[in-house]
Design an enzyme around this catalytic site. Structure first.
Site, PDB file in Angstrom:
ATOM      1  N   TYR A  91       0.819  -1.210   0.000  1.00 48.49           N
ATOM      2  CA  TYR A  91       0.000   0.000   0.000  1.00 48.49           C
ATOM      3  C   TYR A  91       0.859   1.268   0.000  1.00 48.49           C
ATOM      4  O   TYR A  91       0.466   2.287  -0.552  1.00 48.49           O
ATOM      5  CB  TYR A  91      -0.900   0.033   1.246  1.00 48.49           C
ATOM      6  CG  TYR A  91      -2.284  -0.510   1.029  1.00 48.49           C
ATOM      7  CD1 TYR A  91      -2.476  -1.824   0.637  1.00 48.49           C
ATOM      8  CD2 TYR A  91      -3.404   0.299   1.231  1.00 48.49           C
ATOM      9  CE1 TYR A  91      -3.757  -2.328   0.461  1.00 48.49           C
ATOM     10  CE2 TYR A  91      -4.679  -0.197   1.051  1.00 48.49           C
ATOM     11  CZ  TYR A  91      -4.854  -1.502   0.665  1.00 48.49           C
ATOM     12  OH  TYR A  91      -6.113  -1.982   0.482  1.00 48.49           O
ATOM     13  N   ASP A 126     -12.856  -8.058   4.426  1.00 51.40           N
ATOM     14  CA  ASP A 126     -14.162  -8.001   3.744  1.00 51.40           C
ATOM     15  C   ASP A 126     -14.800  -9.386   3.716  1.00 51.40           C
ATOM     16  O   ASP A 126     -16.012  -9.528   3.908  1.00 51.40           O
ATOM     17  CB  ASP A 126     -14.015  -7.505   2.293  1.00 51.40           C
ATOM     18  CG  ASP A 126     -14.221  -5.988   2.172  1.00 51.40           C
ATOM     19  OD1 ASP A 126     -13.989  -5.280   3.176  1.00 51.40           O
ATOM     20  OD2 ASP A 126     -14.605  -5.526   1.083  1.00 51.40           O
ATOM     21  N   LYS A 132       2.273 -15.225   2.933  1.00 49.61           N
ATOM     22  CA  LYS A 132       2.478 -15.951   1.674  1.00 49.61           C
ATOM     23  C   LYS A 132       3.970 -16.274   1.620  1.00 49.61           C
ATOM     24  O   LYS A 132       4.688 -15.931   0.670  1.00 49.61           O
ATOM     25  CB  LYS A 132       2.010 -15.075   0.496  1.00 49.61           C
ATOM     26  CG  LYS A 132       1.944 -15.797  -0.838  1.00 49.61           C
ATOM     27  CD  LYS A 132       0.806 -16.808  -0.950  1.00 49.61           C
ATOM     28  CE  LYS A 132       0.904 -17.599  -2.238  1.00 49.61           C
ATOM     29  NZ  LYS A 132      -0.082 -18.697  -2.329  1.00 49.61           N
ATOM     30  N   ASP A 190      -6.804  -6.346   3.959  1.00 48.53           N
ATOM     31  CA  ASP A 190      -7.888  -5.653   3.252  1.00 48.53           C
ATOM     32  C   ASP A 190      -8.868  -6.674   2.687  1.00 48.53           C
ATOM     33  O   ASP A 190     -10.083  -6.563   2.859  1.00 48.53           O
ATOM     34  CB  ASP A 190      -7.287  -4.809   2.116  1.00 48.53           C
ATOM     35  CG  ASP A 190      -8.356  -4.076   1.320  1.00 48.53           C
ATOM     36  OD1 ASP A 190      -9.260  -3.498   1.946  1.00 48.53           O
ATOM     37  OD2 ASP A 190      -8.291  -4.094   0.077  1.00 48.53           O
ATOM     38  N   ASP A 250      -4.027 -17.874   0.755  1.00 45.80           N
ATOM     39  CA  ASP A 250      -5.038 -18.544  -0.075  1.00 45.80           C
ATOM     40  C   ASP A 250      -5.802 -19.572   0.751  1.00 45.80           C
ATOM     41  O   ASP A 250      -7.030 -19.676   0.686  1.00 45.80           O
ATOM     42  CB  ASP A 250      -4.412 -19.167  -1.339  1.00 45.80           C
ATOM     43  CG  ASP A 250      -3.165 -19.992  -1.066  1.00 45.80           C
ATOM     44  OD1 ASP A 250      -2.628 -19.945   0.066  1.00 45.80           O
ATOM     45  OD2 ASP A 250      -2.707 -20.701  -1.991  1.00 45.80           O
TER      46      ASP A 250
HETATM   47  C1  IPM Z   1     -10.537  -0.402   3.634  1.00 48.44           C
HETATM   48  C2  IPM Z   1     -10.723   0.207   2.264  1.00 48.44           C
HETATM   49  C3  IPM Z   1      -9.498   1.070   1.970  1.00 48.44           C
HETATM   50  C4  IPM Z   1      -8.297   0.147   1.945  1.00 48.44           C
HETATM   51  C5  IPM Z   1      -9.614   1.916   0.697  1.00 48.44           C
HETATM   52  C6  IPM Z   1     -10.832   2.811   0.712  1.00 48.44           C
HETATM   53  C7  IPM Z   1      -8.373   2.744   0.472  1.00 48.44           C
HETATM   54  O1  IPM Z   1     -10.934  -0.790   1.314  1.00 48.44           O
HETATM   55  O2  IPM Z   1     -10.437   0.365   4.607  1.00 48.44           O
HETATM   56  O3  IPM Z   1     -10.506  -1.623   3.730  1.00 48.44           O
HETATM   57  O4  IPM Z   1      -7.996  -0.463   0.903  1.00 48.44           O
HETATM   58  O5  IPM Z   1      -7.637   0.032   2.968  1.00 48.44           O
HETATM   59 MG    MG Z   2     -11.100  -2.745   2.138  1.00 46.70          MG
END
Ligand code: IPM
Ligand code: MG
Length: 366
Positions: A135, A250, A190, A246, A222
């Site tokens: 990042y 999710d 990884k 990240d 993975d």
């Molecule tokens: C998160 C989001 C951010 C990230 C984006 C909006 C930059 O997806 O907070 O998970 O990738 O960290």
């Molecule tokens: Mg995110």
């Protein structure tokens, strides 16, 4: 206590407004100051993270953040896109430790896309390193490929890198968090392919020597992605880098039925933090009174617990949220047959009522 309020874009303003209402029911004295961030700040001041917003965030005891982003800014140069605001805040405030709990509320077990028995009682804490990795790694950019089979062709590149202190400090955070839970940490990497993550594994293993009471296992990313949908309850604390965190956060969030329920905290070495819902700005439903404000309210609870030292007030918010769920109220994202669909504002009203002790049982259908 001074709280910087940064609502941002999309549903950000609506959900933050409800969370601030809940905060005001707590009999605590807060000074709040609101500033523009993300696309809203770009519109108003020509930059997604204006100097004044950054200054406010740095001075405040804590930051309550909504969400940033909208497709309409996709064509802007990267430095002016809304996402740069959150990345800039993380970097400038040194918010290296990101806590993303994924808890499956009993009443929402059926909202998950997985079988209820796989997710009932799920309680995972993802600890994502937030200021390093690909990042932020330099160099990055576009150039003519200096070598390889397509030497001379246009290419783009980013750099994945971690220094020893960056890995050590996030490992300590994870082991210490595990001490307050079921004493298990899974480190996700990884190491079979990437030098950066072989180093990650080595350093996490070294730090682990200081925590003999904690069980540590290592898992490739993975496999971790697969295990999260196969047997998510095998996890307790998961620690990983910025990129993998990240993606996995999710995935973990969705196991619980709705990303609209999940708060997050991003802390620096001094324990100061930025608190935001785990979901994004959802521009498709913005301004329609459809968004779920509960993740933002639960983020306020995390703020009270982690940065403001008011755990009793955090408990009150969490109980109020439990109460409204138990009374059957649901925003569209968590609605299921037999429950009552309400909008953002009505959900806010219900939490405010629960916090004020006015626990009305009358539910109005909308
Ligand atoms: C998160 C989001 C951010 C990230 C984006 C909006 C930059 O997806 O907070 O998970 O990738 O960290
Ligand atoms: Mg995110």
């Amino acid at each position: 206590m001074k709280i910087a309020i940064l609502p941002g874009d999309g549903i950000g303003t609506e959900i933050v407004a409800q969370a601030v209402r809940a905060m005001q029911c707590l009999d605590l004295r807060f000074e709040t100051e609101t500033a523009a961030v993300g696309g809203a700040a770009y519109e108003a001041h020509g930059h997604p993270l204006p100097e004044a917003t950054l200054k406010l965030a740095k001075e405040a005891d804590a930051v309550l953040f909504g969400a940033v982003g909208d497709w309409k800014y996709d064509k802007l140069e990267r430095a002016l896109r809304p996402e740069q605001a959150i990345l800039g805040l993380r970097k400038n405030l040194g918010l290296f430790a990101n806590f993303r709990p994924a808890i499956c509320y009993e009443q929402l077990t059926h909202a998950s896309s997985l079988k209820p028995e796989l997710v009932a009682g799920l309680d995972i804490l993802i600890i994502r390193e937030l200021t390093g990795d690909i990042y932020f790694g330099q160099p990055r950019g576009r150039r003519e490929a200096p070598d390889g089979p397509f030497k001379g062709a246009q290419e783009a590149f980013d750099t994945m890198r971690y220094t020893r202190p960056e890995i050590e400090r996030i490992a300590h955070v994870a082991f210490q968090a595990a001490r307050k839970r079921s004493k298990r940490v899974t480190s996700v990497d990884k190491a079979n392919v990437l030098e950066t993550f072989q180093f990650w594994r080595d350093v996490v293993t070294e730090v682990h020597a200081q925590y003999p009471d904690i069980e540590l296992d290592h898992m490739y990313v993975d496999n971790a992605a697969m295990q999260l949908v196969k047997a998510p309850k095998r996890f307790d604390v998961v620690v990983t880098g910025n990129m993998f965190g990240d993606i996995l956060s999710d995935e973990a969030a969705m196991l619980t039925g709705s990303i609209g329920m999940l708060p997050s905290a991003s802390l620096n070495e001094a324990g100061r933090g930025l608190y935001e819902p785990s979901h994004g700005s959802a521009p498709d439903i913005a301004g329609k009174d459809l968004a779920n404000p509960l993740a933002t309210m639960l983020s306020v609870a995390m703020m009270l617990r982690f940065s403001l030292n008011h755990p009793e007030a955090a408990d009150r918010i969490e109980s109020a949220v439990q109460h409204v769920l138990a009374s059957g109220l649901r925003t569209a994202d968590i609605w299921s047959e037999g429950t009552t669909k309400v909008g953002t504002r009505a959900m806010g009203d219900a939490v405010v009522a629960a916090l004020s002790g006015k626990t009305t049982k009358t539910i109005t259908k909308s």
